[in-house]
Design an enzyme around this catalytic site. Structure first.
Site, short mmCIF file in Angstrom:
data_model
loop_
_atom_site.label_atom_id
_atom_site.label_comp_id
_atom_site.label_asym_id
_atom_site.label_seq_id
_atom_site.Cartn_x
_atom_site.Cartn_y
_atom_site.Cartn_z
N ASP A 19 -2.81 21.90 11.61
CA ASP A 19 -2.71 23.26 11.05
C ASP A 19 -4.04 23.67 10.43
O ASP A 19 -4.82 22.82 9.98
CB ASP A 19 -1.65 23.30 9.94
CG ASP A 19 -0.23 23.31 10.48
OD1 ASP A 19 -0.03 23.43 11.70
OD2 ASP A 19 0.70 23.19 9.65
N ARG A 75 -3.78 26.76 19.04
CA ARG A 75 -2.82 27.73 18.50
C ARG A 75 -3.61 28.88 17.86
O ARG A 75 -4.49 28.65 17.04
CB ARG A 75 -1.93 27.08 17.45
CG ARG A 75 -0.90 28.05 16.87
CD ARG A 75 -0.26 27.53 15.58
NE ARG A 75 0.43 26.28 15.77
CZ ARG A 75 0.61 25.38 14.79
NH1 ARG A 75 0.14 25.61 13.57
NH2 ARG A 75 1.26 24.25 15.02
N THR A 125 2.93 33.86 16.83
CA THR A 125 3.13 35.20 16.26
C THR A 125 4.57 35.66 16.49
O THR A 125 5.21 35.23 17.45
CB THR A 125 2.16 36.24 16.87
OG1 THR A 125 2.34 37.50 16.22
CG2 THR A 125 2.35 36.40 18.38
P1 FAD Z 1 2.95 40.01 11.12
O1 FAD Z 1 1.69 40.79 11.08
O2 FAD Z 1 3.41 39.28 9.89
O3 FAD Z 1 4.13 40.93 11.59
C1 FAD Z 1 3.98 41.76 12.73
C2 FAD Z 1 5.33 42.18 13.23
O4 FAD Z 1 6.09 41.03 13.63
C3 FAD Z 1 6.21 42.86 12.20
O5 FAD Z 1 5.88 44.21 12.06
C4 FAD Z 1 7.59 42.63 12.79
O6 FAD Z 1 7.80 43.53 13.84
C5 FAD Z 1 7.46 41.23 13.34
N1 FAD Z 1 7.89 40.25 12.34
C6 FAD Z 1 7.11 39.45 11.59
N2 FAD Z 1 7.85 38.67 10.77
C7 FAD Z 1 9.13 39.01 11.01
C8 FAD Z 1 10.38 38.58 10.47
N3 FAD Z 1 10.45 37.69 9.48
N4 FAD Z 1 11.51 39.13 10.95
C9 FAD Z 1 11.45 40.09 11.91
N5 FAD Z 1 10.30 40.54 12.46
C10 FAD Z 1 9.17 40.02 12.02
N6 FAD Z 1 -1.07 30.44 9.51
C11 FAD Z 1 -2.15 29.74 9.12
O7 FAD Z 1 -2.96 30.24 8.34
N7 FAD Z 1 -2.36 28.46 9.59
C12 FAD Z 1 -1.53 27.87 10.48
O8 FAD Z 1 -1.77 26.72 10.88
C13 FAD Z 1 -0.39 28.60 10.92
N8 FAD Z 1 0.49 28.08 11.81
C14 FAD Z 1 1.51 28.87 12.29
C15 FAD Z 1 2.34 28.37 13.29
C16 FAD Z 1 3.30 29.19 13.85
C17 FAD Z 1 4.18 28.66 14.93
C18 FAD Z 1 3.44 30.55 13.41
C19 FAD Z 1 4.43 31.48 14.04
C20 FAD Z 1 2.65 31.03 12.40
C21 FAD Z 1 1.70 30.20 11.81
N9 FAD Z 1 0.90 30.66 10.79
C22 FAD Z 1 -0.19 29.92 10.38
C23 FAD Z 1 1.23 31.92 10.08
C24 FAD Z 1 0.48 33.11 10.68
O9 FAD Z 1 -0.88 33.02 10.34
C25 FAD Z 1 1.04 34.43 10.14
O10 FAD Z 1 0.90 34.47 8.76
C26 FAD Z 1 2.49 34.67 10.48
O11 FAD Z 1 2.80 34.25 11.78
C27 FAD Z 1 2.81 36.17 10.37
O12 FAD Z 1 2.07 36.92 11.30
P2 FAD Z 1 2.70 37.53 12.65
O13 FAD Z 1 1.68 37.38 13.72
O14 FAD Z 1 3.99 36.90 12.93
O15 FAD Z 1 2.86 39.05 12.41
#
Ligand code: FAD
Length: 307
Positions: free
Chosen positions: A134, A184, A226
């Site tokens: 991560d 990732r 995402t």
């Molecule tokens: P966002 O910008 O949060 O949301 C965009 C859109 O997605 C929203 O408008 C909505 O339509 C939809 N959405 C988002 N969340 C929801 C919800 N709860 N329910 C319904 N719809 C929703 N971050 C790190 O810094 N380091 C890491 O190693 C890391 N690993 C990750 C591993 C995985 C598998 C995932 C999925 C995320 C990881 N993250 C990590 C977190 C990542 O950086 C984001 O903070 C997180 O994924 C939120 O961003 P997003 O791209 O989902 O979209």
């Protein structure tokens, strides 16, 4: 960055806030939604349930900011135990593990954390699976990428993580976008200063798309972490345009987030891997999830104040 998100991430570091949240009556339901449980048994049960619906998993034993070597050792032992359990349950092909170097002792010494990661990678290989490292806050990016490069010498399939909100990430992607390289791509979950990270959501999204294109064009095995429906659709289109087959990349979503979409994507023929956190140290993880989604925060704060 969204002001509410900054406030939550900043408040997460306060002992008073931690105490209020960990003892609030509404907390348990929120934890149960985002965390698979506290034990290795819970983690294995979650992997089995995901496998039943065609999904894959990456297991994260929760723990960060390890401040002594004994605590780091307990975390290594938890990973070794869960890898054994995966193997015994014949689920190694369905799950890998995700590790945080801070949990493995990076704040004590980079060497300790990398040595601990070596032990987990060796065990993962024996159990027939692999590891993704991560990415944490920007002060650790260089050390974490250096650790991944070291781990990839014996285990080329160790996964790296890059965050599109960091201004440096396109350069990092250029170095990582090579055939066989598992990467990732996420937006990024930490509270970062403006000089290192884009502060507007739109810029973070545009950078995500540029990085996605570079990974697909470079032949990397891209893992798109995402929940964003627009990005999921766009990435699928870009993969097709680059001639990358559906088994040449995957989508990754968090446990408890958009489960219907996870199943829909999987049924549509996409590889879907769910990030499954488990363990007792859920606080930092939960706070990052709340910071991402104002709707969750409102729901949660209401349950805290109406006790
Ligand atoms: P966002 O910008 O949060 O949301 C965009 C859109 O997605 C929203 O408008 C909505 O339509 C939809 N959405 C988002 N969340 C929801 C919800 N709860 N329910 C319904 N719809 C929703 N971050 C790190 O810094 N380091 C890491 O190693 C890391 N690993 C990750 C591993 C995985 C598998 C995932 C999925 C995320 C990881 N993250 C990590 C977190 C990542 O950086 C984001 O903070 C997180 O994924 C939120 O961003 P997003 O791209 O989902 O979209």
């Amino acid at each position: 960055m969204n002001p509410l998100r900054s406030i939550i991430l900043a408040a997460a570091g306060s002992d008073a806030v931690r105490k209020m949240i960990t003892t609030a009556p509404g907390t348990r339901a929120m934890v149960d939604r985002f965390v698979a449980g506290e034990s290795a048994d819970d983690a294995i049960a979650a992997v089995a349930a995901l496998a039943d619906t065609g999904r894959y998993a990456t297991l994260d034993y929760l723990g960060e900011d390890t401040h002594d070597a004994a605590q780091a050792e307990r975390i290594v032992q938890a990973y070794l135990a869960v890898l054994d359990r995966l193997h015994d349950a014949d689920l190694s092909a369905r799950a890998e593990v995700s590790v945080k170097l801070s949990a493995l002792g990076q704040r004590l010494s980079q060497r300790l954390a990398v040595d601990n990661a070596f032990r987990i990678c060796a065990a993962a290989e024996q159990c027939g699976t692999t590891v993704t490292v991560d990415m944490e806050d920007h002060t650790t990016t260089d050390d974490t990428l250096a650790a991944v490069a070291e781990l990839r010498k014996p285990w080329p399939d160790v996964g790296a993580v890059v965050q599109s909100y960091l201004r440096r990430t396109e350069d990092d992607v250029a170095a990582l976008a090579a055939p066989g390289s598992r990467v990732r791509l996420v937006k990024g979950a930490y509270n970062e200063p403006r000089d290192v990270a884009f502060s507007h959501k739109h810029d973070v999204d545009l950078a995500f798309v540029r990085c996605a294109n570079a990974l697909l064009a470079g032949g990397a095995y891209a893992m798109f972490g995402t929940h964003d429906p627009r990005l999921i659709e766009l990435v699928s289109d870009r993969a097709e345009a680059h001639g990358v087959p559906r088994d040449g990349y995957e989508f990754q979503l968090l446990y408890g987030v958009r489960p219907d979409e996870q199943i829909r994507l999987s049924e549509a023929g996409q590889i879907v891997r769910v990030y499954v956190p488990y363990g007792e140290q859920w606080y930092g993880y939960l706070m990052r999830r709340l910071a991402e989604r104002p709707a969750n925060t409102t729901f949660f704060l209401r349950s805290v104040v109406t006790r």
